[in-house]
Design an enzyme around this catalytic site. Structure first.
Site, mmCIF file in Angstrom:
data_model
loop_
_atom_site.group_PDB
_atom_site.id
_atom_site.type_symbol
_atom_site.label_atom_id
_atom_site.label_comp_id
_atom_site.label_asym_id
_atom_site.label_seq_id
_atom_site.Cartn_x
_atom_site.Cartn_y
_atom_site.Cartn_z
ATOM 1 N N ARG A 70 21.158 3.400 -100.868
ATOM 2 C CA ARG A 70 20.160 4.440 -100.625
ATOM 3 C C ARG A 70 20.425 5.658 -101.514
ATOM 4 N NH1 ARG A 70 17.647 5.334 -95.027
ATOM 5 N NH2 ARG A 70 15.889 5.226 -96.420
ATOM 6 N N ASP A 104 18.197 13.594 -98.380
ATOM 7 C CA ASP A 104 18.282 13.709 -99.839
ATOM 8 C C ASP A 104 18.214 15.193 -100.238
ATOM 9 O OD1 ASP A 104 15.424 14.544 -100.213
ATOM 10 O OD2 ASP A 104 15.056 12.553 -99.364
ATOM 11 N N HIS A 120 19.513 16.448 -90.288
ATOM 12 C CA HIS A 120 20.187 15.150 -90.209
ATOM 13 C C HIS A 120 21.268 14.985 -91.273
ATOM 14 C CE1 HIS A 120 16.511 13.489 -87.797
ATOM 15 N NE2 HIS A 120 17.332 14.193 -87.061
ATOM 16 N N CYS A 128 35.545 12.438 -94.348
ATOM 17 C CA CYS A 128 36.455 11.470 -93.752
ATOM 18 C C CYS A 128 36.030 11.181 -92.307
ATOM 19 C CB CYS A 128 37.870 12.020 -93.800
ATOM 20 S SG CYS A 128 39.074 10.959 -92.986
ATOM 21 N N CYS A 131 39.341 12.651 -90.217
ATOM 22 C CA CYS A 131 39.715 14.069 -90.188
ATOM 23 C C CYS A 131 38.595 15.000 -90.647
ATOM 24 C CB CYS A 131 40.981 14.304 -91.008
ATOM 25 S SG CYS A 131 40.725 14.323 -92.798
ATOM 26 N N CYS A 156 40.323 8.588 -97.606
ATOM 27 C CA CYS A 156 40.592 10.020 -97.632
ATOM 28 C C CYS A 156 41.946 10.279 -98.290
ATOM 29 C CB CYS A 156 40.590 10.531 -96.194
ATOM 30 S SG CYS A 156 41.111 12.238 -95.996
ATOM 31 N N CYS A 159 44.401 11.779 -95.268
ATOM 32 C CA CYS A 159 44.907 11.002 -94.123
ATOM 33 C C CYS A 159 44.704 9.498 -94.265
ATOM 34 C CB CYS A 159 44.253 11.492 -92.833
ATOM 35 S SG CYS A 159 42.574 10.904 -92.594
ATOM 36 N N GLY A 196 4.769 14.737 -92.983
ATOM 37 C CA GLY A 196 5.348 13.419 -93.225
ATOM 38 C C GLY A 196 6.399 12.996 -92.221
ATOM 39 N N SER A 198 6.945 11.234 -88.331
ATOM 40 C CA SER A 198 6.257 10.548 -87.241
ATOM 41 C C SER A 198 6.653 11.158 -85.902
ATOM 42 C CB SER A 198 6.599 9.062 -87.265
ATOM 43 O OG SER A 198 8.004 8.908 -87.206
#
Ligand SMILES: [Zn+2]
Length: 256
Positions: A70, A104, A120, A128, A131, A156, A159, A196, A198
């Site tokens: 994506r 995006d 979002h 990570c 962490c 990562c 860690c 745009g 829904s």
């Protein structure tokens, strides 16, 4: 294109406009919506497999591969006339708050600045899983085959935990502060554009209702009927990339 005179008056008089965008705006740049992207390798996987912490823990390579595929599409996409019109509109009103459900950076690349509220998260800001430290992608566009492939996520450097996409998954809460800012803007604006989307993904879907309750004029731009039709004061049916530039053009010449 003919627009209602009262709609133009509302826009002309507005001091604060909120523009709330969803997958349909990115789709006009060729970025498939979640459902449309469930092709090829991903056909038989649902949101729980591809976009939840549980799915990532179960099969990290499946999920990372899906997001790399994506991300490749996003990196190759360009902002469309809807993105550009929204950036343009910001220059014509006292205040504009842009709230997007898209992960995006097409609004940023269209010139909408860097204070966009991404409800979002962002596909460009991985971190990570263990962490939460940020991870930087290597430069360049990944060369993913059509239909995608499984890819083991990077580790990562701090860690050794797995790196995950910086997007909000199902069963996760919205980024701290983003939803609060969006609600505040929704409650404070004179006009809210819903473009745009829904309007199904909760809690983001509540935003137009919040604005309407506080007395704002809600204008929906969508080619299809949505759950928002009854909330919106104006329903403009069509592609955002055609309707928004036309509306701005008329608004520029509008004399109340
Ligand atoms: Zn870590």
């Amino acid at each position: 294109m003919i627009f209602d005179g009262s709609l133009l008056t509302h826009l002309h008089n507005a001091r604060h406009i909120v523009v709330f965008t969803g997958a349909g705006v990115s789709a006009e740049s060729g970025i498939p919506t979640f459902r449309d992207a469930q092709t090829g390798l991903w056909t038989h996987h649902d949101a729980t497999d591809l976009a939840s912490p549980q799915g990532f823990q179960r099969d990290p390579a499946l999920v990372w591969g899906w997001y790399e595929w994506r991300r490749m599409k996003v990196l190759r996409a360009e902002p469309n006339p809807a993105h550009l019109a929204i950036a343009d509109l910001a220059g014509q009103v006292e205040r504009l708050t842009l709230v997007t459900q898209n992960v995006d950076d097409l609004h940023e690349r269209a010139g909408s600045g860097d204070d966009i509220i991404h409800l979002h998260g962002s596909i460009h800001q991985p971190r990570c899983f263990a962490c939460a430290r940020p991870y930087a992608y290597p430069a360049g566009i990944p060369d993913e085959p059509e239909g995608g492939r499984r890819i083991e996520p990077p580790r990562c450097s701090h860690c050794n935990g797995r790196i995950r996409p910086g997007v909000v998954w199902f069963n996760e809460s919205l980024p701290e502060g983003a939803w609060a800012k969006a609600k505040q803007a929704g409650g404070d604006c004179d006009v809210l554009f819903s473009v745009g989307t829904s309007s199904l993904v909760w809690p983001a879907a509540l935003l137009p209702g919040i604005a309407a309750q506080r007395g704002a004029t809600v204008i929906q731009v969508n080619p299809d009927e949505t759950d928002l039709d009854d909330v919106a004061h104006y329903n403009l049916r069509g592609k955002a990339g055609e309707l928004l530039p036309a509306l701005l053009d008329v608004l520029r010449k509008f004399v109340p």
